[in-house]
Design an enzyme around this catalytic site. Sequence first.
Site, PDB file in Angstrom:
ATOM      1  N   HIS A  26      -7.475  -0.188   6.384  1.00  0.00           N
ATOM      2  CA  HIS A  26      -7.078  -1.589   6.580  1.00  0.00           C
ATOM      3  C   HIS A  26      -7.128  -1.986   8.052  1.00  0.00           C
ATOM      4  O   HIS A  26      -7.489  -3.122   8.373  1.00  0.00           O
ATOM      5  CB  HIS A  26      -5.682  -1.825   5.991  1.00  0.00           C
ATOM      6  CG  HIS A  26      -5.666  -1.782   4.494  1.00  0.00           C
ATOM      7  ND1 HIS A  26      -6.362  -2.675   3.714  1.00  0.00           N
ATOM      8  CD2 HIS A  26      -5.079  -0.911   3.620  1.00  0.00           C
ATOM      9  CE1 HIS A  26      -6.180  -2.383   2.435  1.00  0.00           C
ATOM     10  NE2 HIS A  26      -5.408  -1.306   2.342  1.00  0.00           N
TER      11      HIS A  26
ATOM     12  N   SER B 163       0.818  -1.214   0.000  1.00  0.00           N
ATOM     13  CA  SER B 163       0.000   0.000   0.000  1.00  0.00           C
ATOM     14  C   SER B 163       0.850   1.261   0.000  1.00  0.00           C
ATOM     15  O   SER B 163       1.955   1.282   0.571  1.00  0.00           O
ATOM     16  CB  SER B 163      -0.876   0.044   1.263  1.00  0.00           C
ATOM     17  OG  SER B 163      -1.758  -1.044   1.299  1.00  0.00           O
TER      18      SER B 163
END
Lengths: 470, 470, 470, 470
Positions: free
Chosen positions: B407, B318
């Site tokens: 997340h 990410s």
Amino acid sequence: MADVGTSLIDRTLANLRSAWRDISVSARLRSGNGVRPDLPADDRERLRKQMAECLEARGGEVSARARAADLGRVYLSLSTAGKRRFLTTLAEDFAVDRAALDAAIKGLEGAKGETARLAAERHLREVLVPPRVRLLTQFNDLPEGVKFLVDLRGNLLQETQKSAALADLDDDLKDLLTSWFDIGFLDLKRITWSSQAVLLEKLIRYEAVHEIQSWADLKNRLDSDRRCYAYFHPRMPEEPLIFIEVALVSGIADNVQALLDESHPAEDARQADSAIFYSISNTQAGLGGISFGGFLIKRVVEDLRNQLPKLKHFATLSPIPGFRSWLMAAIAANGLPLLLPAEDAAIAAAVSLDKAEPNLKAILASAWADQPALAEALRKPMLRLCARYLVSERQGDRLLDPVARFHLRNGARVERINWLGDRSPKGFKQAAGMMVNYLYRLGEMDSNHEAFTGEGKVAMSSDVRALLKV
Amino acid sequence: MADVGTSLIDRTLANLRSAWRDISVSARLRSGNGVRPDLPADDRERLRKQMAECLEARGGEVSARARAADLGRVYLSLSTAGKRRFLTTLAEDFAVDRAALDAAIKGLEGAKGETARLAAERHLREVLVPPRVRLLTQFNDLPEGVKFLVDLRGNLLQETQKSAALADLDDDLKDLLTSWFDIGFLDLKRITWSSQAVLLEKLIRYEAVHEIQSWADLKNRLDSDRRCYAYFHPRMPEEPLIFIEVALVSGIADNVQALLDESHPAEDARQADSAIFYSISNTQAGLGGISFGGFLIKRVVEDLRNQLPKLKHFATLSPIPGFRSWLMAAIAANGLPLLLPAEDAAIAAAVSLDKAEPNLKAILASAWADQPALAEALRKPMLRLCARYLVSERQGDRLLDPVARFHLRNGARVERINWLGDRSPKGFKQAAGMMVNYLYRLGEMDSNHEAFTGEGKVAMSSDVRALLKV
Amino acid sequence: MADVGTSLIDRTLANLRSAWRDISVSARLRSGNGVRPDLPADDRERLRKQMAECLEARGGEVSARARAADLGRVYLSLSTAGKRRFLTTLAEDFAVDRAALDAAIKGLEGAKGETARLAAERHLREVLVPPRVRLLTQFNDLPEGVKFLVDLRGNLLQETQKSAALADLDDDLKDLLTSWFDIGFLDLKRITWSSQAVLLEKLIRYEAVHEIQSWADLKNRLDSDRRCYAYFHPRMPEEPLIFIEVALVSGIADNVQALLDESHPAEDARQADSAIFYSISNTQAGLGGISFGGFLIKRVVEDLRNQLPKLKHFATLSPIPGFRSWLMAAIAANGLPLLLPAEDAAIAAAVSLDKAEPNLKAILASAWADQPALAEALRKPMLRLCARYLVSERQGDRLLDPVARFHLRNGARVERINWLGDRSPKGFKQAAGMMVNYLYRLGEMDSNHEAFTGEGKVAMSSDVRALLKV
Amino acid sequence: MADVGTSLIDRTLANLRSAWRDISVSARLRSGNGVRPDLPADDRERLRKQMAECLEARGGEVSARARAADLGRVYLSLSTAGKRRFLTTLAEDFAVDRAALDAAIKGLEGAKGETARLAAERHLREVLVPPRVRLLTQFNDLPEGVKFLVDLRGNLLQETQKSAALADLDDDLKDLLTSWFDIGFLDLKRITWSSQAVLLEKLIRYEAVHEIQSWADLKNRLDSDRRCYAYFHPRMPEEPLIFIEVALVSGIADNVQALLDESHPAEDARQADSAIFYSISNTQAGLGGISFGGFLIKRVVEDLRNQLPKLKHFATLSPIPGFRSWLMAAIAANGLPLLLPAEDAAIAAAVSLDKAEPNLKAILASAWADQPALAEALRKPMLRLCARYLVSERQGDRLLDPVARFHLRNGARVERINWLGDRSPKGFKQAAGMMVNYLYRLGEMDSNHEAFTGEGKVAMSSDVRALLKV
């Protein structure tokens, strides 16, 4: 909860979690051993706690949905009494929070300025949506979640008379389903003999007007001079929500046995001038009060006109479900003669009696259609009274006949009453063998609808109007 | 404009009625001549009347829907200013009826008995739903009605700052779309090079993390060692709502350029031990605030585990979008040194300066990654500060980094920060070339979620924890 | 051709050209008036000319195909006698050109050099393909051209005994269909209750082993513990070519009534250890002599093993169609006793006779299975004789039993003979109520096949072998 | 076979058997390491034996097919030289058995009676089909068996000049593919921007007339005023066999750049009066000599007429591939002047030379189209000579221009030659920038075809005819 292991709910949940992974709802129900739990008081309390956990979304929304799905499976496993208790828990324990409601009303009254006012209104609106609505939504995560909720409402509708809370829950569920079954989401599909057997089987089960006797009967109704359309929800692809059966013929059909005759060879659909809607069936009890019929008829008319440009007439061949009950009640209720003297005399003569009207119940219960003279004597008065029943008889503002109400509301007109149009036992029982055509005429449907819903004015042909003049 | 025939709206409607029959929304917009009406005051009044007619359902609901669809087409034909006026009309003229609201509250206060009380609550709830909601629903009859409403909300979200009424309208529309886009209605589908071009084209357009450079780049991302999944609404089959790109590799990937390298031969997916989620993109501005990401990741994990039983690790690779902005702001804001003395000295030495920290902005703006000594000196302090940024830096209770929030909320943990994991200009600009892996571990996702949403506790690996200890 | 207008063929063609445009073959045939032309001599000559024109491809191949399709429609409209005349015309008037053949043989004999020799061989080969083959190919342009040719061969096979030319035409057509129905072109598909009704209807029609009594019987055979597979040709998507019915059970099934019992609840297919092939039916008479059965069984085994890894046994439960005929013939033919003395005595005792064998025909024709003592006495000798019939009795080199030949050729072994495995009238009539399991064992199918086709060696279990030892 | 383990073929086979199970042909080829075996003599002998085993069908036909499929994979793994040796083995070692052929001819000569004669003819025909044909058929069991054979023929066609045996093998394979690719088996499908990317990618690869520059160019060719159709084989669903690109416009298009201009907005297809076929591409080298083009054009015309009833003209806009080569050759070959004196003078004046014709090569190689006077001087003579080239110039009986031959054979006529219809480098190089329209007129296609194929007569418009008159 010391005795987790012995709790019925917990055991059921544990069993279900493994057992349900790959088995569809219907398969499981069928193969069940039939012993279904009733949800005693202890378990009801346990259930309440689990519902509360779903609403708190412990472990996140994904996990909460999975737990809600488990609760849904518990529901499916319960007996009728158990289901009622489950629904009552949902209705009573997860209703609107009245303290919060009072506070929200106070907040609204005290709100200063437009922005605060709007926020207070919205907050009030949110407080008025009971928590149970969120749980109902979470059930959507079941493999056949939409069908689950439809069936749950089917169960619930059996119980709404029994408690205000259950009726209130039903209102919530109806709102939810009304949103989810918005006509814009539904697919209109044609059903043919090339459709899936699992789907065709449903037509046989759900047909509500003229029972489908066999697969051969069904095949005849899907022949090349027939059309069948249904609405589907994308999440219930094997469940028609409503379906309509159409015959493509020459001239407006006046007899349903002729239409259903399997031995009759198929005509050339491309040459037909009339599309006859001879059966419309709603299929899901749980969608009661959510109407698709008007859309269905108009979109089917549109599709047929595109496909078959020679079609000129779009009409139903419909039952008259309440005529005979009304007639008998009318005779019983008021002393006034319904039959004209000449009519009475003619019928009486045919049965060798002095007076017909007092004996009309017995006469109509006899095999009168097999006696030509009697049938002829009955013909005119029955047609006349039937026209009166269809277009004039009301309870309050509301026309008595439900089928008439439906088609008139859609903008159709009463076109023709057909003597001996349905010679089945059901046809005689409902309407002395008569059927009626409602005609859908393109240019006048909107104005008919307005006149009917606004002023209660019934559109009809000159023939029907003539029948009304004594 | 005395003569209706010359009204812009009427003309537009008349034109549209014929023109729209067979043309899709997008085609029409593209081929438009660009002159779009602004909806002057006269027309706004006319529009209001037509909206009112739709709500009265003149001619029946079928006709009302057809008229609402026409209104929708008018909306599409308007300029930005015209659209704002259209939305303002809807927001202001079809809001909650306050007189009715006051009456309903009075009614509730006076209700006697449970049944009356429940009825009064329900009536109050109905009064609080503005009439415009019904009109929004009626737009669903457009050929691409759901997409229409999503795009309308996309427009609306540009305007909500400008008026409380428009913000209130947006709340209504968001409620409607939240119901219609319930996760239970969405289809999770795999996208491959065998998918429709019209769909793949959308991936190129919507990719928000690592831009897709060409069809060849796209094809590489759909190769046999890649997976791409998206959620779809049944009424928007060519529009992915959110999509995720996955690489199947050996070991948890630490570098995105390696993943995107088109010249790299495809590996054998069946032998991979790690599924790396390297891009997640939301596509519809009009679905802002309605979240599918958590469901998407968990269902993709589930599907991958079924398909490829050798997979052991499920992790993201990410971006860290806010690291460098935070770092610069932190340096500017407080006098406190962020760098440890030894770190500062090492960096300063590499660039032949006395002090590093005051010059950090300039140093990071330089091509430092091409200078091995400087890069080495930066390595440790940057990793340390990045860990601090990701897991500790908050505004109020909220972590600063939006990707981390997403997340962690889903139950992942911060697993590893990757030095020079993204050497693209964007990578340097956002996070000095660093990327981070968030790891999804099956057994701990629910508890991670609970700890994060309850107490704000961030789950992390021991390596990341070690970075935090100065 | 002065009287073109009055020619039957021309009129038929003209009618058909307009009538056929949109009507499928089957629909037209059904709605025909039943008067079918016989193709008198005049028309036969006219037909010959039209066939010749197709072969000359006047107006190009596209037009020639269209004309051939018209000829095909003429064929469909003919009576049985007319069809025979049509086929005879094709067979006799478009056979190999013998003058050209003689010339080609001469050409071959005179060819000098390898290239010339190869060209001469090819020319000879071309001359040996009669022109009618090209016309048969052209029929492929009919809307259901492949099915047309299959059905035409079905008709032709009724007539091949009647003339050498028709038998020769059949050889051509069989060659063509063998090429077009190469197994590589066929699709193996699973059939379920979700398949199209139009397809399931064909299973009912074509089932050749255990008649399907009703749609409910069919549904039971498609339940969750059953599998049904069929091969399809891409141009005949609604026509299964061959289909197989499989029951998933525990242990190798020994009784077909148990398998077909609709009241039996479905078992859990994922737990089954045995796949029982209890019915295989060829469906197209016109594909006689073109075999798919071996491929079908092996690919179904493969698919089942992939889907259901717990399956261990793949076996048939098969009829023994010729046992009782053989037994009766054997008794009638030779004086040798088939029963051992003790067996004969036991049976004779059970029926109060002196000797059993001379009366065996009558005994087996009686309701012996309802008499326990008699049934017990018959058990052992019948099993023994049945084993002998299945594995030893031959006509020339060929085993007598066709089902045994089929499975042994595919590499199966004779596993077990099941006493009273089929208590239906057909079961008693064919094989005194016995059925047999053929077992397909993965490791030994190729060697079984080789031993059987090479040396005629029959693979069998030790139990069956034991039965053979008197 | 002592050294089984060391044989290249055996090793390759062994590797392939495991490796190939789940990998498609194309995937494997791409990921290969590029070292492909050449099939040395030892292996060739081993290969021969394995081919022989396939033909003997050891272990049954199912196993034989599986082994043939393995051989097919070996073939795919070979180098070009290895492939040639593989094909040569097949061609030489599995050709017609000449001893058997001689015997069969003798048998035919000795046959008595019609039945024996027919049997002898058939036997002869069977003997003339080499065993290799059966092996080719067995390759059909590969996962993409049909494509395998098509590609194998593509390879083979590169080698047929090198040996009579390979040419003979090609004749066999062509026969087989002609039967399998009979037009009756092919699907005509429309290709749109909603088609699969994997399919559209093939259009880019295969376009043979006007190269597709990019996905944007492709999308423009699939816009709402364009149509693209292709034929597909049911076993090669992602491989178009031939495709055609159509523009729907007003008036017969005379310029291909205008058609391909991506910036041009799409017109309303429903108003178009002309369908312009501007590109037809065959895609499979291995189907050389098997023609679909005539069917394609006629069926596309049929479909377009049904879909868009306003279409009046169906015409191509075609290249003239050989014009300039012919012109240059004609000038070089004979001394006769091709230009009329006035034409020569006008051109010469425009370029300030004495004579034009001797310099025509240089003039046409220059950027003449940018010089208005020169272009104008060239216009008339070039159109005239082009008309002559198209309709009169032949080699033997055959018209020189292949595109003209194709369309004239299909029944079109030469309609118009378009000056500067293709300003691309290719357009100037082939035909001095000219293009031609071939017009398909419904009523006259059959007679045009007959006149062309029978007498070589070329159909043309009066304008083209006028050009021919000097």
